[in-house]
Design an enzyme around this catalytic site. Structure first.
Site, PDB file in Angstrom:
ATOM      1  N   ASP A 154      -5.240  -6.839   5.619  1.00 26.17           N
ATOM      2  CA  ASP A 154      -6.716  -6.078   5.153  1.00 26.17           C
ATOM      3  C   ASP A 154      -7.676  -7.153   4.928  1.00 26.17           C
ATOM      4  O   ASP A 154      -8.853  -7.170   5.270  1.00 26.17           O
ATOM      5  CB  ASP A 154      -6.174  -5.152   3.816  1.00 26.17           C
ATOM      6  CG  ASP A 154      -7.429  -4.192   3.592  1.00 26.17           C
ATOM      7  OD1 ASP A 154      -8.141  -3.991   4.474  1.00 26.17           O
ATOM      8  OD2 ASP A 154      -7.210  -3.609   2.796  1.00 26.17           O
ATOM      9  N   ASP A 207     -10.906  -8.862   7.642  1.00 25.46           N
ATOM     10  CA  ASP A 207     -12.160  -8.541   7.315  1.00 25.46           C
ATOM     11  C   ASP A 207     -13.150 -10.018   7.180  1.00 25.46           C
ATOM     12  O   ASP A 207     -14.193 -10.260   7.531  1.00 25.46           O
ATOM     13  CB  ASP A 207     -12.525  -7.809   5.998  1.00 25.46           C
ATOM     14  CG  ASP A 207     -12.754  -6.153   6.149  1.00 25.46           C
ATOM     15  OD1 ASP A 207     -12.370  -5.860   7.049  1.00 25.46           O
ATOM     16  OD2 ASP A 207     -12.900  -5.720   5.036  1.00 25.46           O
ATOM     17  N   LYS A 235       3.347 -15.328   1.512  1.00 24.44           N
ATOM     18  CA  LYS A 235       3.294 -15.901   0.371  1.00 24.44           C
ATOM     19  C   LYS A 235       4.686 -16.310  -0.254  1.00 24.44           C
ATOM     20  O   LYS A 235       5.166 -16.063  -1.248  1.00 24.44           O
ATOM     21  CB  LYS A 235       2.543 -14.979  -0.555  1.00 24.44           C
ATOM     22  CG  LYS A 235       2.185 -15.899  -2.092  1.00 24.44           C
ATOM     23  CD  LYS A 235       1.100 -16.844  -1.969  1.00 24.44           C
ATOM     24  CE  LYS A 235       0.601 -17.451  -3.388  1.00 24.44           C
ATOM     25  NZ  LYS A 235      -0.121 -18.891  -3.025  1.00 24.44           N
ATOM     26  N   TYR A 270       0.808  -1.222   0.010  1.00 25.55           N
ATOM     27  CA  TYR A 270      -0.031   0.220  -0.080  1.00 25.55           C
ATOM     28  C   TYR A 270       0.801   1.173   0.131  1.00 25.55           C
ATOM     29  O   TYR A 270       0.425   2.365  -0.400  1.00 25.55           O
ATOM     30  CB  TYR A 270      -0.858   0.097   1.122  1.00 25.55           C
ATOM     31  CG  TYR A 270      -2.193  -1.050   1.158  1.00 25.55           C
ATOM     32  CD1 TYR A 270      -2.275  -1.932   0.101  1.00 25.55           C
ATOM     33  CD2 TYR A 270      -2.788  -0.946   2.038  1.00 25.55           C
ATOM     34  CE1 TYR A 270      -3.194  -2.754   0.011  1.00 25.55           C
ATOM     35  CE2 TYR A 270      -3.939  -2.165   2.067  1.00 25.55           C
ATOM     36  CZ  TYR A 270      -4.045  -2.957   1.118  1.00 25.55           C
ATOM     37  OH  TYR A 270      -5.114  -3.694   1.033  1.00 25.55           O
ATOM     38  N   ASP A 300      -3.252 -17.996   0.764  1.00 25.13           N
ATOM     39  CA  ASP A 300      -4.378 -18.784   0.144  1.00 25.13           C
ATOM     40  C   ASP A 300      -4.890 -19.787   1.143  1.00 25.13           C
ATOM     41  O   ASP A 300      -5.865 -19.986   1.278  1.00 25.13           O
ATOM     42  CB  ASP A 300      -3.945 -19.206  -1.200  1.00 25.13           C
ATOM     43  CG  ASP A 300      -2.620 -20.209  -1.327  1.00 25.13           C
ATOM     44  OD1 ASP A 300      -1.801 -19.957  -0.523  1.00 25.13           O
ATOM     45  OD2 ASP A 300      -2.154 -20.595  -2.227  1.00 25.13           O
TER      46      ASP A 300
END
Ligand code: NAD
Length: 363
Positions: free
Chosen positions: A250, A254, A194, A143, A226
């Site tokens: 992020d 959620d 990852k 980000y 994943d």
């Protein structure tokens, strides 16, 4: 001896002031019970600050926050300010506050309370007992990484790109917060990355692994993002504390939050290396129900509990507030957002009164 804390309150917009009123009453009561004094001062941030000063985060507000022991934020934003240019919108205040206080760690709990197990979109046997804390890195990663942008190549082809980058210091400081958080919980930490594809993730994994010997009471494991997403909906009970970077955090925070099914129940904490943290509900300013005494104040009250536990190191006070929340839910009191048949529909104010009564009974 009375312990004294300076708290900045940022009630913000929409339902913010209503839920903040309940939170302050709860804070005052717990202070009275445990001999803690909270010197609370309100300041402007968000839409209300734009209306008064033209700036979503006035300098005086940031200065006051910096000068506090903790910041309790409700919610900001609303349609009235949606048409302003991006750099003048209420959300800018939030980003400015995070940057201004150096808040690099975001803690988002997802806990299934037994009384609300049916609110989850997953089967009760899958979510029963779920109690997860996601620790998300908040100020680095893709980000904020440079270079980034949209450029036209010499061939005429256009390219958009971002850079996922973490320094050793950035990983180490979020890693330490995560290990310490796991120590305060059940002692299990799962780091999500990852590393099978991304070099930055391999580096993340190596640094987190190198921190582990300093925390022999914490059991460290690793998952690819994943697989972590899959495991969160397949078998969420396996998780205690999760630590991950900005982008993966992020999304996963959620997803974990939604296991609980009720947005009005979810608190969060954002912490820096030193100085005050910011404690706030996950939900927004809910303009559709603002001013109607319909808001659920629980996420704000549970944010007070997080402030006491993670910001002010007062775990007994935090425990007692969480017990009061449980007691009120046991009684069957529900605001509209978590109402189910046979329960007792109450408004924001009445829920606040029930919480105060429960706290007094626990004293
Ligand atoms: P929202 O979270 O405000 O509302 C989504 C839905 O959940 C609405 O139906 C609302 O009534 C309900 N809801 C939320 N909190 C509730 C509570 N405590 N009790 C009962 N019901 C509740 O999200 P949105 O509608 O997408 O956004 C509204 C405004 O809030 C926007 O301006 C947005 O930018 C802002 N926002 C602010 C924050 C923040 O302050 N951190 C976070 C998210 C959104």
């Amino acid at each position: 001896m009375t312990t004294h804390y300076r708290i900045t309150l940022l009630p913000g917009d929409g339902i913010g002031p209503e839920i903040m009123e309940v939170a302050v009453a709860v804070l005052t009561e717990i202070g009275r019970q445990l001999d803690l004094t909270f010197d609370c001062t309100s300041a402007l941030m968000g839409g209300c600050a734009i209306d008064e000063t033209g700036n979503p985060l006035p300098d005086e507000t940031l200065a006051q926050c910096r000068n506090s022991d903790a910041v309790l934020l409700a919610a900001i934003g609303g349609e009235k300010w949606d048409r302003l240019p991006n750099d003048q919108r209420p959300e800018r205040g939030l980003l400015g506050l995070r940057a201004g206080l150096g808040l690099f760690a975001n803690l988002r709990p997802a806990q299934i309370l037994p009384q609300l197990v049916d609110a989850s979109s997953l089967k009760p046997e899958v979510v029963e007992g779920v109690d997860i804390m996601v620790v998300r890195e908040l100020t680095g990663g893709i980000y904020f990484g440079q270079p980034k942008g949209i450029f036209a190549a010499e061939t005429g082809e256009k390219r958009g790109f971002n850079t996922m980058v973490y320094t050793d210091a950035e990983i180490d400081r979020i890693g330490r917060v995560a290990f310490e958080t796991a120590q305060k919980r059940r002692g299990q930490l799962c780091s999500v990355d990852k590393a099978n594809v991304l070099d930055v993730s391999q580096f993340w994994r190596d640094r987190i692994t190198a921190l582990a010997p300093a925390y022999p009471d914490v059991e460290l494991s690793h998952l690819y993002v994943d697989n972590a997403a899959m495991q969160l909906v397949r078998w969420p009970q396996q998780f205690d504390t999760i630590v991950t970077g900005n982008l993966f955090g992020d999304i996963l925070s959620d997803a974990a939050a939604m296991l609980t099914g009720s947005i009005g129940m979810l608190p969060s904490a954002s912490l820096g290396a030193a100085g005050p943290g910011v404690f706030e509900p996950v939900h927004g300013s809910a303009p559709d129900i603002a001013g109607q005494d319909k808001a659920n104040p629980m996420a704000q009250v549970l944010s007070v509990a997080m402030m006491l536990r993670y910001g002010l190191n007062q775990p007994d006070a935090a425990d007692r507030i969480e017990q009061a929340v449980n007691r009120v839910l046991d009684q069957g009191d529900r605001t509209g957002d978590m109402m189910s048949p046979g329960m007792n529909l109450v408004g924001c104010k009445a829920m606040g009164e029930s919480l105060l009564k429960a706290l007094q009974e626990l004293a």
